[in-house]
Design a protein around this motif. Sequence first.
Motif, PDB file in Angstrom:
ATOM      1  N   UNK A 100       0.864  -1.181   0.000  1.00  0.00           N
ATOM      2  CA  UNK A 100       0.000   0.000   0.000  1.00  0.00           C
ATOM      3  C   UNK A 100       0.903   1.234   0.000  1.00  0.00           C
ATOM      4  N   UNK A 101       0.452   2.271  -0.694  1.00  0.00           N
ATOM      5  CA  UNK A 101       1.232   3.501  -0.810  1.00  0.00           C
ATOM      6  C   UNK A 101       0.313   4.678  -0.514  1.00  0.00           C
ATOM      7  N   UNK A 102       0.743   5.544   0.392  1.00  0.00           N
ATOM      8  CA  UNK A 102       0.038   6.791   0.689  1.00  0.00           C
ATOM      9  C   UNK A 102       0.899   7.945   0.212  1.00  0.00           C
ATOM     10  N   UNK A 103       0.274   8.909  -0.443  1.00  0.00           N
ATOM     11  CA  UNK A 103       0.958  10.142  -0.835  1.00  0.00           C
ATOM     12  C   UNK A 103       0.414  11.256   0.044  1.00  0.00           C
ATOM     13  N   UNK A 104       1.281  11.810   0.872  1.00  0.00           N
ATOM     14  CA  UNK A 104       0.878  12.874   1.800  1.00  0.00           C
ATOM     15  C   UNK A 104       1.425  14.209   1.321  1.00  0.00           C
ATOM     16  N   UNK A 105       0.613  15.223   1.441  1.00  0.00           N
ATOM     17  CA  UNK A 105       0.994  16.574   1.029  1.00  0.00           C
ATOM     18  C   UNK A 105       2.159  17.090   1.871  1.00  0.00           C
ATOM     19  N   UNK A 106       3.131  17.696   1.213  1.00  0.00           N
ATOM     20  CA  UNK A 106       4.264  18.294   1.922  1.00  0.00           C
ATOM     21  C   UNK A 106       3.796  19.493   2.735  1.00  0.00           C
ATOM     22  N   UNK A 107       2.814  20.234   2.224  1.00  0.00           N
ATOM     23  CA  UNK A 107       2.354  21.459   2.877  1.00  0.00           C
ATOM     24  C   UNK A 107       1.655  21.205   4.213  1.00  0.00           C
ATOM     25  N   UNK A 108       0.672  20.285   4.233  1.00  0.00           N
ATOM     26  CA  UNK A 108      -0.100  20.108   5.459  1.00  0.00           C
ATOM     27  C   UNK A 108      -0.135  18.670   5.986  1.00  0.00           C
ATOM     28  N   UNK A 109       0.509  17.739   5.319  1.00  0.00           N
ATOM     29  CA  UNK A 109       0.588  16.361   5.806  1.00  0.00           C
ATOM     30  C   UNK A 109      -0.633  15.507   5.535  1.00  0.00           C
ATOM     31  N   UNK A 110      -1.653  16.068   4.900  1.00  0.00           N
ATOM     32  CA  UNK A 110      -2.853  15.278   4.635  1.00  0.00           C
ATOM     33  C   UNK A 110      -2.594  14.277   3.501  1.00  0.00           C
ATOM     34  N   UNK A 111      -3.190  13.119   3.623  1.00  0.00           N
ATOM     35  CA  UNK A 111      -3.056  12.090   2.595  1.00  0.00           C
ATOM     36  C   UNK A 111      -3.956  12.473   1.431  1.00  0.00           C
ATOM     37  N   UNK A 112      -3.360  12.631   0.241  1.00  0.00           N
ATOM     38  CA  UNK A 112      -4.140  13.060  -0.920  1.00  0.00           C
ATOM     39  C   UNK A 112      -4.252  11.978  -1.991  1.00  0.00           C
ATOM     40  N   UNK A 113      -3.520  10.876  -1.837  1.00  0.00           N
ATOM     41  CA  UNK A 113      -3.639   9.767  -2.786  1.00  0.00           C
ATOM     42  C   UNK A 113      -3.270   8.481  -2.071  1.00  0.00           C
ATOM     43  N   UNK A 114      -3.999   7.420  -2.420  1.00  0.00           N
ATOM     44  CA  UNK A 114      -3.753   6.102  -1.841  1.00  0.00           C
ATOM     45  C   UNK A 114      -3.759   5.089  -2.973  1.00  0.00           C
ATOM     46  N   UNK A 115      -2.829   4.164  -2.917  1.00  0.00           N
ATOM     47  CA  UNK A 115      -2.773   3.096  -3.899  1.00  0.00           C
ATOM     48  C   UNK A 115      -2.453   1.801  -3.163  1.00  0.00           C
ATOM     49  N   UNK A 116      -3.113   0.728  -3.540  1.00  0.00           N
ATOM     50  CA  UNK A 116      -2.833  -0.581  -2.962  1.00  0.00           C
ATOM     51  C   UNK A 116      -2.817  -1.596  -4.091  1.00  0.00           C
ATOM     52  N   UNK A 117      -1.862  -2.495  -4.055  1.00  0.00           N
ATOM     53  CA  UNK A 117      -1.744  -3.474  -5.126  1.00  0.00           C
ATOM     54  C   UNK A 117      -0.949  -4.677  -4.659  1.00  0.00           C
ATOM     55  N   UNK A 118      -1.068  -5.746  -5.421  1.00  0.00           N
ATOM     56  CA  UNK A 118      -0.273  -6.952  -5.216  1.00  0.00           C
ATOM     57  C   UNK A 118       0.734  -7.035  -6.350  1.00  0.00           C
ATOM     58  N   UNK A 119       1.922  -7.491  -6.038  1.00  0.00           N
ATOM     59  CA  UNK A 119       2.945  -7.713  -7.052  1.00  0.00           C
ATOM     60  C   UNK A 119       3.313  -9.189  -7.006  1.00  0.00           C
ATOM     61  N   UNK A 120       3.223  -9.829  -8.164  1.00  0.00           N
ATOM     62  CA  UNK A 120       3.614 -11.227  -8.285  1.00  0.00           C
ATOM     63  C   UNK A 120       4.858 -11.304  -9.139  1.00  0.00           C
ATOM     64  N   UNK A 121       5.873 -11.993  -8.642  1.00  0.00           N
ATOM     65  CA  UNK A 121       7.107 -12.133  -9.405  1.00  0.00           C
ATOM     66  C   UNK A 121       7.551 -13.590  -9.387  1.00  0.00           C
ATOM     67  N   UNK A 122       8.410 -13.889 -10.337  1.00  0.00           N
ATOM     68  CA  UNK A 122       8.945 -15.239 -10.458  1.00  0.00           C
ATOM     69  C   UNK A 122      10.445 -15.179 -10.204  1.00  0.00           C
ATOM     70  N   UNK A 123      10.943 -16.097  -9.399  1.00  0.00           N
ATOM     71  CA  UNK A 123      12.375 -16.167  -9.116  1.00  0.00           C
ATOM     72  C   UNK A 123      12.780 -17.632  -9.064  1.00  0.00           C
ATOM     73  N   UNK A 124      13.521 -18.062 -10.073  1.00  0.00           N
ATOM     74  CA  UNK A 124      13.983 -19.456 -10.109  1.00  0.00           C
ATOM     75  C   UNK A 124      14.959 -19.732  -8.970  1.00  0.00           C
TER      76      UNK A 124
END
Length: 152
Positions: A100-124
Motif C-alpha cells: 500500500x502507498x500513501x501520498x501525503x501533502x508536503x504542505x499540510x501532511x494530509x493524505x491526498x492519494x492512496x494506492x494498494x496493489x499486489x505484485x507477483x514475481x517469479x524467481x527461479x
Amino acid sequence: MNWLRSCFCRAALVCITLTACASLFGPKPATPLYDVRSAVVLSGPNMPAELLSGINDRVNAAINATVRDTVLPRVVLTIRVISIQKGLGFQKDRNVAKISVDAASVEDGSVIAVSAFDVTSMAADPKLADEIIAEDVAARIRSVFSLSGRSR
C-alpha cells in the motif's frame, strides 16, 4: 408481428452493446500527477531487510531522476509492505507481495492519494527473490506515480 418484435429487440441489444463498448475505447480521464519529493518504506516485523532497502533505494533513485516541468502538488510517499509470500506454485518460484502507498501533502501532511496493489514475481533462484520482488514493486510505484526509470 413476432418477427418485427424480434428484430426490434435485436436492434436494441446491438445498440446497448455498442454503447457499452464505446466507453471502453473512449478517452480515459487523466491520472493526477504529483511532484514526489521522497519515500519511506515501512513493514511489520520479520520482513527481509534486502526487500525493504531494495524498494527504498530504487524508488528514491527514481524520485531523484524525475524532473517536472510544471508545478504539481508536492507529496511524500509512505510505502507499506503489508505481507509477502514466497515459494508459491508448483515449482515454488512464485512470490507475492501486498503493498500500500500513501501520498501525503508536503504542505499540510494530509493524505491526498492512496494506492494498494499486489505484485507477483517469479524467481527461479530463491536467493534472488527479495531483489526481484523489490524491483517489481519499485517498477509498479514508478508507473503509478509517473517517476523516471533512469537515474541521473
